[in-house]
Scaffold this motif. Structure first.
Motif, PDB file in Angstrom:
ATOM      1  N   ILE A 112     -27.940 -14.857  90.756  1.00 24.68           N
ATOM      2  CA  ILE A 112     -27.396 -13.684  91.427  1.00 24.68           C
ATOM      3  C   ILE A 112     -28.452 -13.104  92.350  1.00 24.68           C
ATOM      4  N   GLY A 113     -28.041 -12.739  93.559  1.00 23.35           N
ATOM      5  CA  GLY A 113     -28.982 -12.140  94.500  1.00 23.35           C
ATOM      6  C   GLY A 113     -28.288 -11.691  95.765  1.00 23.35           C
ATOM      7  N   PRO A 114     -29.050 -11.098  96.681  1.00 22.86           N
ATOM      8  CA  PRO A 114     -28.453 -10.605  97.919  1.00 22.86           C
ATOM      9  C   PRO A 114     -27.815 -11.700  98.768  1.00 22.86           C
ATOM     10  N   SER A 115     -28.357 -12.907  98.745  1.00 16.30           N
ATOM     11  CA  SER A 115     -27.810 -13.976  99.581  1.00 16.30           C
ATOM     12  C   SER A 115     -26.446 -14.442  99.097  1.00 16.30           C
ATOM     13  N   THR A 116     -26.106 -14.143  97.844  1.00 10.58           N
ATOM     14  CA  THR A 116     -24.796 -14.511  97.294  1.00 10.58           C
ATOM     15  C   THR A 116     -23.968 -13.256  97.016  1.00 10.58           C
ATOM     16  N   TYR A 117     -24.292 -12.188  97.718  1.00  8.29           N
ATOM     17  CA  TYR A 117     -23.572 -10.916  97.587  1.00  8.29           C
ATOM     18  C   TYR A 117     -23.529 -10.440  96.132  1.00  8.29           C
ATOM     19  N   PHE A 118     -24.628 -10.676  95.427  1.00  9.96           N
ATOM     20  CA  PHE A 118     -24.827 -10.262  94.040  1.00  9.96           C
ATOM     21  C   PHE A 118     -23.837 -10.898  93.073  1.00  9.96           C
ATOM     22  N   PHE A 119     -23.437 -12.122  93.397  1.00 10.07           N
ATOM     23  CA  PHE A 119     -22.699 -12.998  92.498  1.00 10.07           C
ATOM     24  C   PHE A 119     -23.519 -14.271  92.395  1.00 10.07           C
ATOM     25  N   SER A 120     -23.220 -15.082  91.427  1.00 10.23           N
ATOM     26  CA  SER A 120     -23.811 -16.417  91.374  1.00 10.23           C
ATOM     27  C   SER A 120     -23.066 -17.283  92.380  1.00 10.23           C
ATOM     28  N   HIS A 121     -23.587 -18.473  92.616  1.00  7.13           N
ATOM     29  CA  HIS A 121     -22.920 -19.396  93.526  1.00  7.13           C
ATOM     30  C   HIS A 121     -23.063 -20.806  92.965  1.00  7.13           C
ATOM     31  N   ALA A 122     -22.077 -21.661  93.262  1.00  6.96           N
ATOM     32  CA  ALA A 122     -22.129 -23.038  92.778  1.00  6.96           C
ATOM     33  C   ALA A 122     -21.583 -23.974  93.840  1.00  6.96           C
ATOM     34  N   GLY A 123     -22.155 -25.153  93.882  1.00 11.26           N
ATOM     35  CA  GLY A 123     -21.692 -26.213  94.770  1.00 11.26           C
ATOM     36  C   GLY A 123     -21.793 -27.538  94.043  1.00 11.26           C
ATOM     37  N   THR A 150     -14.063 -24.891  81.179  1.00  8.03           N
ATOM     38  CA  THR A 150     -14.023 -23.673  80.368  1.00  8.03           C
ATOM     39  C   THR A 150     -13.717 -24.061  78.928  1.00  8.03           C
ATOM     40  N   SER A 151     -13.700 -23.088  78.078  1.00  4.16           N
ATOM     41  CA  SER A 151     -13.312 -23.334  76.685  1.00  4.16           C
ATOM     42  C   SER A 151     -11.935 -22.728  76.426  1.00  4.16           C
ATOM     43  N   ALA A 152     -11.068 -22.783  77.425  1.00  2.00           N
ATOM     44  CA  ALA A 152      -9.733 -22.190  77.332  1.00  2.00           C
ATOM     45  C   ALA A 152      -8.906 -22.891  76.262  1.00  2.00           C
ATOM     46  N   ARG A 153      -8.147 -22.113  75.564  1.00  2.00           N
ATOM     47  CA  ARG A 153      -7.276 -22.672  74.540  1.00  2.00           C
ATOM     48  C   ARG A 153      -5.805 -22.547  74.943  1.00  2.00           C
ATOM     49  N   LEU A 157      -3.690 -23.881  81.493  1.00  2.00           N
ATOM     50  CA  LEU A 157      -4.333 -23.311  82.670  1.00  2.00           C
ATOM     51  C   LEU A 157      -3.412 -23.416  83.875  1.00  2.00           C
ATOM     52  N   SER A 158      -3.068 -22.285  84.422  1.00  2.00           N
ATOM     53  CA  SER A 158      -2.348 -22.285  85.688  1.00  2.00           C
ATOM     54  C   SER A 158      -2.837 -21.125  86.547  1.00  2.00           C
ATOM     55  N   ARG A 159      -3.011 -19.958  85.926  1.00  2.00           N
ATOM     56  CA  ARG A 159      -3.502 -18.787  86.643  1.00  2.00           C
ATOM     57  C   ARG A 159      -4.555 -18.114  85.773  1.00  2.00           C
ATOM     58  N   ARG A 160      -5.768 -18.185  86.214  1.00  2.00           N
ATOM     59  CA  ARG A 160      -6.838 -17.478  85.515  1.00  2.00           C
ATOM     60  C   ARG A 160      -8.072 -17.467  86.385  1.00  2.00           C
ATOM     61  N   TRP A 161      -9.022 -16.666  86.040  1.00  2.00           N
ATOM     62  CA  TRP A 161     -10.290 -16.603  86.761  1.00  2.00           C
ATOM     63  C   TRP A 161     -11.235 -17.658  86.214  1.00  2.00           C
ATOM     64  N   ILE A 162     -11.989 -18.258  87.108  1.00  2.00           N
ATOM     65  CA  ILE A 162     -13.069 -19.158  86.706  1.00  2.00           C
ATOM     66  C   ILE A 162     -14.359 -18.421  87.082  1.00  2.00           C
ATOM     67  N   PHE A 163     -15.039 -17.913  86.095  1.00  2.00           N
ATOM     68  CA  PHE A 163     -16.242 -17.120  86.312  1.00  2.00           C
ATOM     69  C   PHE A 163     -17.485 -18.007  86.385  1.00  2.00           C
ATOM     70  N   PRO A 164     -18.548 -17.519  87.010  1.00  2.00           N
ATOM     71  CA  PRO A 164     -19.789 -18.297  87.056  1.00  2.00           C
ATOM     72  C   PRO A 164     -20.275 -18.737  85.672  1.00  2.00           C
ATOM     73  N   ARG A 165     -20.100 -17.894  84.672  1.00  2.00           N
ATOM     74  CA  ARG A 165     -20.552 -18.268  83.317  1.00  2.00           C
ATOM     75  C   ARG A 165     -19.814 -19.504  82.803  1.00  2.00           C
ATOM     76  N   HIS A 166     -18.571 -19.717  83.248  1.00  2.00           N
ATOM     77  CA  HIS A 166     -17.838 -20.909  82.830  1.00  2.00           C
ATOM     78  C   HIS A 166     -18.536 -22.180  83.305  1.00  2.00           C
ATOM     79  N   ILE A 167     -19.151 -22.102  84.453  1.00  2.00           N
ATOM     80  CA  ILE A 167     -19.865 -23.257  84.993  1.00  2.00           C
ATOM     81  C   ILE A 167     -21.248 -23.362  84.344  1.00  2.00           C
ATOM     82  N   LYS A 168     -21.997 -22.279  84.413  1.00  2.00           N
ATOM     83  CA  LYS A 168     -23.383 -22.296  83.921  1.00  2.00           C
ATOM     84  C   LYS A 168     -23.486 -22.648  82.437  1.00  2.00           C
ATOM     85  N   HIS A 169     -22.559 -22.162  81.628  1.00  2.00           N
ATOM     86  CA  HIS A 169     -22.657 -22.354  80.178  1.00  2.00           C
ATOM     87  C   HIS A 169     -21.673 -23.387  79.638  1.00  2.00           C
ATOM     88  N   SER A 170     -21.076 -24.170  80.512  1.00  2.00           N
ATOM     89  CA  SER A 170     -20.123 -25.172  80.069  1.00  2.00           C
ATOM     90  C   SER A 170     -20.804 -26.217  79.182  1.00  2.00           C
TER      91      SER A 170
END
Length: 168
Positions: A32-43, A134-137, A140-153
């Motif tokens: 998280i930082g100013p270059s990512t508008y205070f969100f994490s980023h993933a590619g 994610t660890s969704a139970r 999945l059709s409509r939901r948010w995918i948060f940065p933590r889902h990627i980082k802690h997968s």
């Protein structure tokens, strides 16, 4: 402000170090930082070593050096390696990046047109490698995918973490 030669050398040195480790399907997760508008980023890394990701201007593909230059001094990039075969995810990202019309926080997981970075990475693994990061139970059709889902997968292993020491 004019950037010094030393700062550009630091950027290219960091890119060179990371490039040697990259494999198709790896994910680059930035802090998280100013270059990512205070969100994490993933590619996600494509088979050609380029980075595929969602950006406010839409889906873009760029070299690692260009990708890193978007992230400011003081941040970190974590290299996440999939524990499954990620070749299908990398191929999906390469095929689908051009479908992205713009950067929008949309919960419609099947829609690649209006996207954001972590949803795009999730879509690549879901559509290209049949893996839910994610660890969704629930279905999945409509939901948010948060940065933590990627980082802690549980589907990724952190390989390396790089401090961004250049000031671009």
């Amino acid at each position: 402000m004019r950037k010094s030669k030393a700062e550009f050398e630091k950027l290219f040195q960091t890119a060179s170090t990371i490039q040697k480790l990259l494999q198709a399907g790896d994910v680059l997760y930035s802090s998280i930082g100013p270059s990512t508008y205070f969100f994490s980023h993933a590619g996600i890394v494509g088979s050609d070593g380029r980075i595929f990701h969602a950006h406010p201007s839409g889906g873009i593909t760029e070299s690692l050096t260009s990708y890193l230059s978007r992230h400011h001094h003081g941040g970190t990039i974590t290299l996440l390696r999939p524990k499954i075969d990620p070749s299908g995810a990398a191929e999906w990202a390469e095929r689908s990046i051009s479908l992205m019309k713009g950067y929008r926080f949309s919960r419609a997981l099947a829609d690649p047109a209006w996207n954001y970075c972590t949803k795009f990475v999730w879509q690549a693994f879901w559509s290209g490698a049949r893996t839910d990061l994610t660890s969704a139970r629930k279905q999945l059709s409509r939901r948010w995918i948060f940065p933590r889902h990627i980082k802690h997968s549980a589907h990724f292993e952190p390989i390396a973490k790089f401090s961004l020491e250049y000031r671009l």
